[in-house]
Scaffold this motif. Structure first.
Motif, PDB file in Angstrom:
ATOM      1  N   PRO A 191      -8.567   3.171   5.817  1.00 35.46           N
ATOM      2  CA  PRO A 191      -9.541   3.315   4.724  1.00 35.46           C
ATOM      3  C   PRO A 191     -10.006   1.949   4.241  1.00 35.46           C
ATOM      4  CG  PRO A 191      -7.629   4.731   4.373  1.00 35.46           C
ATOM      5  CD  PRO A 191      -7.277   3.809   5.505  1.00 35.46           C
ATOM      6  N   THR A 192     -11.196   1.916   3.679  1.00 40.21           N
ATOM      7  CA  THR A 192     -11.765   0.643   3.218  1.00 40.21           C
ATOM      8  C   THR A 192     -11.060   0.096   1.977  1.00 40.21           C
ATOM      9  OG1 THR A 192     -13.466   1.936   2.053  1.00 40.21           O
ATOM     10  CG2 THR A 192     -14.053   1.029   4.213  1.00 40.21           C
ATOM     11  N   LYS A 193     -10.102   0.854   1.420  1.00 45.77           N
ATOM     12  CA  LYS A 193      -9.309   0.290   0.321  1.00 45.77           C
ATOM     13  C   LYS A 193      -8.319  -0.750   0.851  1.00 45.77           C
ATOM     14  CE  LYS A 193      -5.760   3.962   0.416  1.00 45.77           C
ATOM     15  NZ  LYS A 193      -5.140   5.046  -0.370  1.00 45.77           N
ATOM     16  N   TYR A 194      -8.187  -0.810   2.183  1.00 44.51           N
ATOM     17  CA  TYR A 194      -7.354  -1.836   2.803  1.00 44.51           C
ATOM     18  C   TYR A 194      -8.207  -3.047   3.148  1.00 44.51           C
ATOM     19  CZ  TYR A 194      -3.543   1.506   3.189  1.00 44.51           C
ATOM     20  OH  TYR A 194      -2.539   2.393   2.905  1.00 44.51           O
ATOM     21  N   GLN A 195      -7.699  -4.223   2.837  1.00 44.27           N
ATOM     22  CA  GLN A 195      -8.418  -5.454   3.147  1.00 44.27           C
ATOM     23  C   GLN A 195      -8.412  -5.726   4.642  1.00 44.27           C
ATOM     24  OE1 GLN A 195      -6.975  -9.648   1.971  1.00 44.27           O
ATOM     25  NE2 GLN A 195      -8.477  -9.131   0.384  1.00 44.27           N
ATOM     26  N   TRP A 196      -7.282  -5.444   5.265  1.00 45.28           N
ATOM     27  CA  TRP A 196      -7.180  -5.590   6.715  1.00 45.28           C
ATOM     28  C   TRP A 196      -6.051  -4.707   7.241  1.00 45.28           C
ATOM     29  CZ3 TRP A 196      -2.440  -7.205   8.421  1.00 45.28           C
ATOM     30  CH2 TRP A 196      -1.668  -7.996   7.549  1.00 45.28           C
ATOM     31  N   ALA A 197      -6.122  -4.420   8.520  1.00 45.86           N
ATOM     32  CA  ALA A 197      -5.060  -3.688   9.211  1.00 45.86           C
ATOM     33  C   ALA A 197      -4.891  -4.324  10.574  1.00 45.86           C
ATOM     34  CB  ALA A 197      -5.400  -2.210   9.341  1.00 45.86           C
ATOM     35  N   ALA A 198      -3.689  -4.240  11.114  1.00 36.88           N
ATOM     36  CA  ALA A 198      -3.426  -4.914  12.391  1.00 36.88           C
ATOM     37  C   ALA A 198      -2.383  -4.156  13.194  1.00 36.88           C
ATOM     38  CB  ALA A 198      -2.946  -6.341  12.137  1.00 36.88           C
ATOM     39  N   VAL A 199      -2.427  -4.374  14.490  1.00 43.41           N
ATOM     40  CA  VAL A 199      -1.395  -3.889  15.394  1.00 43.41           C
ATOM     41  C   VAL A 199      -1.101  -5.004  16.378  1.00 43.41           C
ATOM     42  CG1 VAL A 199      -2.945  -2.881  17.135  1.00 43.41           C
ATOM     43  CG2 VAL A 199      -0.671  -1.880  16.777  1.00 43.41           C
ATOM     44  N   GLY A 217     -16.780   0.498  13.704  1.00 46.67           N
ATOM     45  CA  GLY A 217     -17.634   0.266  12.547  1.00 46.67           C
ATOM     46  C   GLY A 217     -16.975   0.755  11.280  1.00 46.67           C
ATOM     47  N   VAL A 218     -17.749   0.762  10.198  1.00 44.39           N
ATOM     48  CA  VAL A 218     -17.294   1.285   8.907  1.00 44.39           C
ATOM     49  C   VAL A 218     -18.019   2.602   8.693  1.00 44.39           C
ATOM     50  CG1 VAL A 218     -17.095   0.864   6.435  1.00 44.39           C
ATOM     51  CG2 VAL A 218     -16.928  -1.046   8.034  1.00 44.39           C
ATOM     52  N   LYS A 219     -17.280   3.703   8.741  1.00 42.39           N
ATOM     53  CA  LYS A 219     -17.874   5.036   8.697  1.00 42.39           C
ATOM     54  C   LYS A 219     -17.069   5.931   7.773  1.00 42.39           C
ATOM     55  CE  LYS A 219     -18.980   4.439  13.594  1.00 42.39           C
ATOM     56  NZ  LYS A 219     -18.801   4.978  14.959  1.00 42.39           N
ATOM     57  N   ASN A 220     -17.782   6.609   6.877  1.00 38.76           N
ATOM     58  CA  ASN A 220     -17.131   7.568   5.978  1.00 38.76           C
ATOM     59  C   ASN A 220     -15.927   6.975   5.247  1.00 38.76           C
ATOM     60  OD1 ASN A 220     -18.935   9.597   6.941  1.00 38.76           O
ATOM     61  ND2 ASN A 220     -17.596   9.960   8.689  1.00 38.76           N
ATOM     62  N   GLY A 221     -16.087   5.746   4.781  1.00 38.63           N
ATOM     63  CA  GLY A 221     -15.025   5.100   4.018  1.00 38.63           C
ATOM     64  C   GLY A 221     -13.853   4.635   4.851  1.00 38.63           C
ATOM     65  N   GLN A 222     -14.055   4.483   6.169  1.00 40.40           N
ATOM     66  CA  GLN A 222     -12.968   4.035   7.034  1.00 40.40           C
ATOM     67  C   GLN A 222     -13.426   2.887   7.927  1.00 40.40           C
ATOM     68  OE1 GLN A 222     -11.605   7.502   9.251  1.00 40.40           O
ATOM     69  NE2 GLN A 222      -9.846   7.641   7.889  1.00 40.40           N
ATOM     70  N   MET A 223     -12.537   1.920   8.092  1.00 34.90           N
ATOM     71  CA  MET A 223     -12.724   0.904   9.118  1.00 34.90           C
ATOM     72  C   MET A 223     -12.195   1.473  10.430  1.00 34.90           C
ATOM     73  SD  MET A 223     -11.527  -2.692   7.336  1.00 34.90           S
ATOM     74  CE  MET A 223      -9.898  -2.068   6.830  1.00 34.90           C
ATOM     75  N   ILE A 224     -13.007   1.419  11.467  1.00 34.96           N
ATOM     76  CA  ILE A 224     -12.604   1.950  12.769  1.00 34.96           C
ATOM     77  C   ILE A 224     -12.836   0.880  13.818  1.00 34.96           C
ATOM     78  CG2 ILE A 224     -12.954   3.751  14.498  1.00 34.96           C
ATOM     79  CD1 ILE A 224     -14.299   5.340  12.100  1.00 34.96           C
ATOM     80  N   VAL A 258      -6.111  -8.150  14.517  1.00 34.98           N
ATOM     81  CA  VAL A 258      -6.402  -7.917  13.105  1.00 34.98           C
ATOM     82  C   VAL A 258      -7.839  -7.418  12.964  1.00 34.98           C
ATOM     83  CG1 VAL A 258      -6.391  -8.904  10.788  1.00 34.98           C
ATOM     84  CG2 VAL A 258      -4.836  -9.810  12.530  1.00 34.98           C
ATOM     85  N   VAL A 259      -8.035  -6.429  12.103  1.00 32.69           N
ATOM     86  CA  VAL A 259      -9.360  -5.844  11.890  1.00 32.69           C
ATOM     87  C   VAL A 259      -9.680  -5.877  10.400  1.00 32.69           C
ATOM     88  CG1 VAL A 259     -10.699  -3.714  12.001  1.00 32.69           C
ATOM     89  CG2 VAL A 259      -9.241  -4.361  13.922  1.00 32.69           C
ATOM     90  N   TYR A 260     -10.906  -6.286  10.053  1.00 32.42           N
ATOM     91  CA  TYR A 260     -11.373  -6.276   8.671  1.00 32.42           C
ATOM     92  C   TYR A 260     -12.885  -6.107   8.653  1.00 32.42           C
ATOM     93  CZ  TYR A 260     -11.369 -11.222  10.167  1.00 32.42           C
ATOM     94  OH  TYR A 260     -11.497 -12.390  10.881  1.00 32.42           O
ATOM     95  N   GLU A 261     -13.429  -5.755   7.489  1.00 34.17           N
ATOM     96  CA  GLU A 261     -14.872  -5.512   7.366  1.00 34.17           C
ATOM     97  C   GLU A 261     -15.652  -6.814   7.541  1.00 34.17           C
ATOM     98  OE1 GLU A 261     -16.384  -2.709   4.363  1.00 34.17           O
ATOM     99  OE2 GLU A 261     -14.303  -2.573   3.664  1.00 34.17           O
ATOM    100  N   ASP A 262     -16.823  -6.690   8.191  1.00 33.02           N
ATOM    101  CA  ASP A 262     -17.653  -7.882   8.374  1.00 33.02           C
ATOM    102  C   ASP A 262     -18.764  -7.997   7.342  1.00 33.02           C
ATOM    103  OD1 ASP A 262     -19.506  -5.988   9.140  1.00 33.02           O
ATOM    104  OD2 ASP A 262     -19.943  -6.882  11.097  1.00 33.02           O
ATOM    105  N   GLY A 263     -18.887  -7.012   6.440  1.00 37.69           N
ATOM    106  CA  GLY A 263     -19.915  -7.055   5.406  1.00 37.69           C
ATOM    107  C   GLY A 263     -21.270  -6.561   5.863  1.00 37.69           C
ATOM    108  N   ARG A 264     -21.374  -6.100   7.109  1.00 32.08           N
ATOM    109  CA  ARG A 264     -22.649  -5.637   7.663  1.00 32.08           C
ATOM    110  C   ARG A 264     -22.549  -4.216   8.212  1.00 32.08           C
ATOM    111  NH1 ARG A 264     -24.153 -11.051  11.272  1.00 32.08           N
ATOM    112  NH2 ARG A 264     -24.099 -12.564   9.548  1.00 32.08           N
TER     113      ARG A 264
END
Length: 397
Positions: free
Chosen positions: A56-64, A114-121, A77-83
């Motif tokens: 979810p976008t409430k997370y700043q980043w997530a990683a595996v 991408g960022v879809k429906n409130g989720q980073m994917i 590591v994955v995080y939003e790019d602002g676009r």
């Protein structure tokens, strides 16, 4: 009509082969991972590996990451790019500090990201994951951090310390699919696939997998590692910052060697307990004897094993000669040196654990106060000894 039925059946079989990935593994609320390995890659033991990170976008980043512990792990590591998209940052963890960016053009984002429906994917294809057993079990780690979006396209973006971690195994024999295309999208409409998974995963907040348990062998639990780290730090801090110095101070205060010896022996047992916890922690995370903290810790604990022997020899010498000898000063200064080294090493342990600044400051303040309290009687005793040099000898330290 029959030809249409046959075609429909063939499509269903192909779809099943395409989407035979592992079940989603969700170690915390909404943060989920999936894997897929093409049959051709599994059979040849090399080729593309696919995995998905979703949060979810409430997370700043997530990683595996690939590995059984943070040190040496290959981390994504994955995080939003602002676009409206996400940034994938491949990194290497060299220690228990922020992983360093490690450029790798063979690890790429693919369709459906991408960022879809409130989720980073992030749907990821790794064309250079040759270290993995494509037909067997592999160790992975995961981490995540809640907070505002980073909104950065830079793969070098600074990330703050994770909220928690998880260590687990994935069985790639349950992740095989027939084609060598993206297993996380369904035709041209990837959103449907994402939405169906998100509904299933959203109720999965306890670290178990959604749906069937296919693929995830076991979770070693990042919480267990955190608990061990806390236990090790607390025990060793009590031993070196409190117990040993207090035991040393007791001797000049009350002048009773039996009380002093009993107290220090209890601290000695506590030290070995803390060492045992630390060994399990370091061994399981792969950093035993490969950093300053563990090396100093092992040496201090091993050398402290001689201190009871020196103490007994000092006591026996004093009973016979009613004065201190060489062994007495060996016992005294050997112990003082190891206590100071233990206190310093505690600070290095906090650095290794990437502890919060407030905790480091608190430890430093307490350690400083204890050190001053510990050293003051030594300095006072030296001055008193000069003034009372003609009085009978004492066994006190």
């Amino acid at each position: 009509m029959d030809s249409q039925l046959v075609a429909y059946t063939i499509n269903l079989i192909d779809a099943y082969g395409t989407f035979a990935t592992t079940s989603s593994y969700c170690p915390t609320d909404g943060v989920c991972y999936r894997w897929g390995v093409p049959e051709a890659a599994a059979n040849s033991t090399s080729g593309d590996v696919y995995f998905q990170i979703r949060a979810p976008t409430k997370y700043q980043w997530a990683a595996v990451g690939i590995g059984s512990g943070m040190i040496g792990a290959r981390i994504f590591v994955v995080y939003e790019d602002g676009r409206g998209n996400v940034t994938l940052s491949p990194r290497r963890a060299m220690n228990h500090v922020e992983p360093e960016f490690s450029a790798d053009d063979r690890v790429t984002l693919i369709d459906g990201s991408g960022v879809k429906n409130g989720q980073m994917i992030a749907n990821i294809r790794c064309s250079d994951c040759s270290s993995l057993d494509l037909k067997g079990k592999n160790s992975w780690i995961a981490a995540w951090k809640k907070g505002g979006p980073l909104n950065s396209t830079s793969q070098l973006e600074h990330i703050t310390q994770h909220d928690n971690t998880e260590v687990f195994e994935v069985d790639f024999s349950s992740a095989s699919f027939s084609s060598n295309s993206n297993p996380f999208t369904s035709g041209s409409n990837s959103n449907n696939d994402v939405n169906s998974d998100s509904n299933q995963d959203s109720s999965n907040k306890d670290g178990s997998e959604s749906g069937h348990n296919d693929g995830i062998i076991s979770s070693n639990g990042g919480n267990n590692m955190s608990t061990l780290a806390c236990a090790h730090g607390i025990i060793m801090s009590i031993v070196f910052v409190v117990a040993y110095p207090v035991g040393a101070i007791l001797m000049p205060i009350i002048g009773n060697w039996l009380v002093h010896a009993s107290w220090q022996f209890l601290a000695f047992l506590g030290m070995w307990t803390g060492f045992g916890v630390g060994y399990v922690l370091a061994h399981d995370n792969g950093y035993f004897w490969n950093n300053t903290h563990t090396k100093i810790g092992i040496m201090v604990v091993a050398l402290m094993g001689m201190q009871p022997i020196f103490g007994w020899a000092h006591h026996q010498y004093f009973l016979k000669h009613r004065q201190r000898g060489l062994i007495s000063y060996v016992h005294i200064w050997y112990g003082r040196t190891l206590i100071i080294l233990g206190i310093i090493n505690g600070g290095l342990g906090l650095q290794l654990a990437n502890a919060r600044e407030g905790l480091v400051i608190a430890y430093s303040v307490v350690a400083g106060i204890v050190a001053l309290t510990y050293l003051s009687p030594i300095l006072f005793g030296a001055r008193r000894k000069k003034n009372q040099s003609k009085q009978p000898a004492s066994e006190i330290e």
